[in-house]
Design an enzyme around this catalytic site. Structure first.
Site, PDB file in Angstrom:
ATOM      1  N   GLN A   1       0.814  -1.213   0.000  1.00 41.84           N
ATOM      2  CA  GLN A   1       0.000   0.000   0.000  1.00 41.84           C
ATOM      3  C   GLN A   1       0.846   1.261   0.000  1.00 41.84           C
ATOM      4  O   GLN A   1       2.071   1.209   0.146  1.00 41.84           O
ATOM      5  CB  GLN A   1      -0.914  -0.011   1.223  1.00 41.84           C
ATOM      6  CG  GLN A   1      -0.141  -0.256   2.526  1.00 41.84           C
ATOM      7  CD  GLN A   1      -1.062  -0.369   3.730  1.00 41.84           C
ATOM      8  OE1 GLN A   1      -1.093   0.518   4.568  1.00 41.84           O
ATOM      9  NE2 GLN A   1      -1.810  -1.457   3.813  1.00 41.84           N
TER      10      GLN A   1
ATOM     11  N   HIS B   1       0.329   5.699   1.128  1.00 42.07           N
ATOM     12  CA  HIS B   1      -0.540   6.735   1.690  1.00 42.07           C
ATOM     13  C   HIS B   1      -0.241   8.083   1.048  1.00 42.07           C
ATOM     14  O   HIS B   1       0.902   8.370   0.701  1.00 42.07           O
ATOM     15  CB  HIS B   1      -0.331   6.866   3.198  1.00 42.07           C
ATOM     16  CG  HIS B   1      -0.417   5.580   3.933  1.00 42.07           C
ATOM     17  ND1 HIS B   1      -1.576   4.848   4.012  1.00 42.07           N
ATOM     18  CD2 HIS B   1       0.510   4.876   4.609  1.00 42.07           C
ATOM     19  CE1 HIS B   1      -1.347   3.757   4.724  1.00 42.07           C
ATOM     20  NE2 HIS B   1      -0.086   3.743   5.090  1.00 42.07           N
TER      21      HIS B   1
ATOM     22  N   GLU C   1       4.396   7.651   8.410  1.00 42.28           N
ATOM     23  CA  GLU C   1       4.406   6.746   9.550  1.00 42.28           C
ATOM     24  C   GLU C   1       5.809   6.239   9.816  1.00 42.28           C
ATOM     25  O   GLU C   1       6.716   6.432   8.984  1.00 42.28           O
ATOM     26  CB  GLU C   1       3.468   5.555   9.287  1.00 42.28           C
ATOM     27  CG  GLU C   1       3.845   4.709   8.079  1.00 42.28           C
ATOM     28  CD  GLU C   1       2.757   3.690   7.703  1.00 42.28           C
ATOM     29  OE1 GLU C   1       1.649   4.114   7.320  1.00 42.28           O
ATOM     30  OE2 GLU C   1       3.024   2.486   7.797  1.00 42.28           O
TER      31      GLU C   1
ATOM     32  N   HIS D   1       4.731   0.348   0.664  1.00 40.73           N
ATOM     33  CA  HIS D   1       5.211  -0.442   1.793  1.00 40.73           C
ATOM     34  C   HIS D   1       4.238  -1.557   2.153  1.00 40.73           C
ATOM     35  O   HIS D   1       3.054  -1.501   1.797  1.00 40.73           O
ATOM     36  CB  HIS D   1       5.444   0.444   3.015  1.00 40.73           C
ATOM     37  CG  HIS D   1       4.195   1.126   3.507  1.00 40.73           C
ATOM     38  ND1 HIS D   1       3.728   2.288   2.954  1.00 40.73           N
ATOM     39  CD2 HIS D   1       3.300   0.788   4.470  1.00 40.73           C
ATOM     40  CE1 HIS D   1       2.612   2.654   3.567  1.00 40.73           C
ATOM     41  NE2 HIS D   1       2.323   1.755   4.491  1.00 40.73           N
TER      42      HIS D   1
ATOM     43  N   ARG E   1      -4.512   0.701  -1.642  1.00 42.93           N
ATOM     44  CA  ARG E   1      -3.990  -0.659  -1.740  1.00 42.93           C
ATOM     45  C   ARG E   1      -3.515  -0.889  -3.170  1.00 42.93           C
ATOM     46  O   ARG E   1      -4.246  -0.653  -4.127  1.00 42.93           O
ATOM     47  CB  ARG E   1      -5.098  -1.635  -1.351  1.00 42.93           C
ATOM     48  CG  ARG E   1      -4.582  -2.991  -0.961  1.00 42.93           C
ATOM     49  CD  ARG E   1      -5.712  -3.887  -0.447  1.00 42.93           C
ATOM     50  NE  ARG E   1      -6.161  -3.530   0.876  1.00 42.93           N
ATOM     51  CZ  ARG E   1      -7.445  -3.320   1.205  1.00 42.93           C
ATOM     52  NH1 ARG E   1      -8.393  -3.444   0.320  1.00 42.93           N
ATOM     53  NH2 ARG E   1      -7.771  -2.996   2.439  1.00 42.93           N
TER      54      ARG E   1
HETATM   55 ZN    ZN Z   1       0.899   2.194   6.071  1.00 46.03          ZN
END
Ligand code: ZN
Length: 319
Positions: free
Chosen positions: A99, A101, A119, A176, A196
């Site tokens: 996926q 972001h 993240e 990632h 995704r």
């Molecule tokens: Zn993630």
């Protein structure tokens, strides 16, 4: 309003098709089922807000505290914006989908939400040979689009082996996936937007595949991939070794190793903390609070000095 006690929080559990039982076996949590993938341990996100367990705000959510008691976080009462960070523990009993972001700008433009998602992961445990996906091998946007469209995952995805204690920084736009056998503590922007890219062609019990979001994923992926450089520094304070894991635009994250005693000063507005191993006492103005593996708390603005005593490992962060 009280402002000088730690605010302890109760995890919110999330069932996932890739989830397992390690949140029970490694953290002793009462998980709702045997496919528990995530514990949202410091969260004000509407998809799973943490409940405060102590003090006059007991029973309220962290989002309530953020909205109604801004002084706890040293914000002005009329300050706009949502609680910026989210901390989770993830148990990957199976591979997570590959996926990506969006950054803040794409999140606002494409989804109408305030935050994208940068993240970072601290690896709590990893089975022998565990690996994750971090970045891709396409040199240009055209190459990326071609490999995605033709499903050339072996050529596109970059695999990295990890072990307990490793730290991985994942800026928005990075493709990632957390791999099977890995348990991580994740510190991230408070966002739940995921595109995704690839789900290993898995199907659920009814034979359905999970939805992919290829167009948006191609749009927000950074090309070419570059590993983010993180500058890690170590500070010794009494018997506390504080290692800075990352200091970036959205968050600063530390690993704390306590082997004895330390007198600490707060140098930021508020601090998020998760005990990942051991046991310790946190003392503020003569009042002691027990910390043990699996405790998660926030030190609000009113706490300016505190003492720690014990043998414990923590992941600590602030905006
Ligand atoms: Zn993630």
């Amino acid at each position: 309003m009280y402002n000088n006690e730690p605010i302890f929080l109760k995890p919110v559990f999330q069932e996932r098709i890739w989830g397992g039982q390690k949140l029970r076996t490694e953290f002793n949590y009462e998980i709702p089922n045997d496919k528990t993938g995530e514990a949202w341990v410091i969260s004000a996100h509407p998809h799973g807000p943490s409940i405060i367990t102590n003090g006059p705000l007991a029973g309220k959510t962290l989002a309530d505290a953020w909205n109604e008691n801004k002084e706890l976080f040293h914000k002005k009462p009329d300050e706009q914006g949502e609680y910026p960070l989210l901390v989770k523990i993830l148990d990957a009993a199976d591979d997570l989908s590959v996926q990506v972001h969006p950054n803040d700008q794409f999140a606002r433009e494409l989804e109408g939400v305030p935050y994208g998602k940068t993240e970072c992961w601290y690896v709590l445990s990893a089975e022998e040979g565990s690996e994750l996906v971090l970045g891709h091998l396409a040199n240009t946007k055209e190459e990326l689009e071609q490999m995605v469209d033709q499903g050339e995952w072996d050529k596109l995805l970059r695999h990295v082996k990890v072990k307990a204690g490793d730290f991985v920084y994942v800026p928005s736009g990075t493709i990632h996936a957390i791999g099977k056998g890995i348990v991580i503590l994740e510190t991230q922007q408070s966002s739940d937007i995921t595109y995704r890219v690839y789900d290993y062609d898995r199907t659920d019990a009814a034979g359905n595949k999970r939805q992919l979001h290829l167009e948006r994923a191609k749009q927000v992926t950074t090309v070419p991939h570059q590993d983010a450089k993180v500058d890690q520094t170590e500070l010794v304070n009494g018997d506390l070794v504080e290692k800075k894991l990352v200091e970036e635009q959205y968050f600063t994250v530390y690993h704390w190793q306590l082997n004895g005693q330390a007198a600490c000063e707060m140098t930021v507005d508020y601090l998020q903390a998760s005990v990942i191993d051991g046991q310790a006492a946190l003392t503020i103005n003569g009042q002691s609070f027990e910390l043990r593996k699996g405790s998660h708390f926030i030190l609000p603005y009113g706490v300016r000095e505190y003492k720690l005593e014990g043998q414990a490992e923590l992941i600590v962060s602030h905006e």
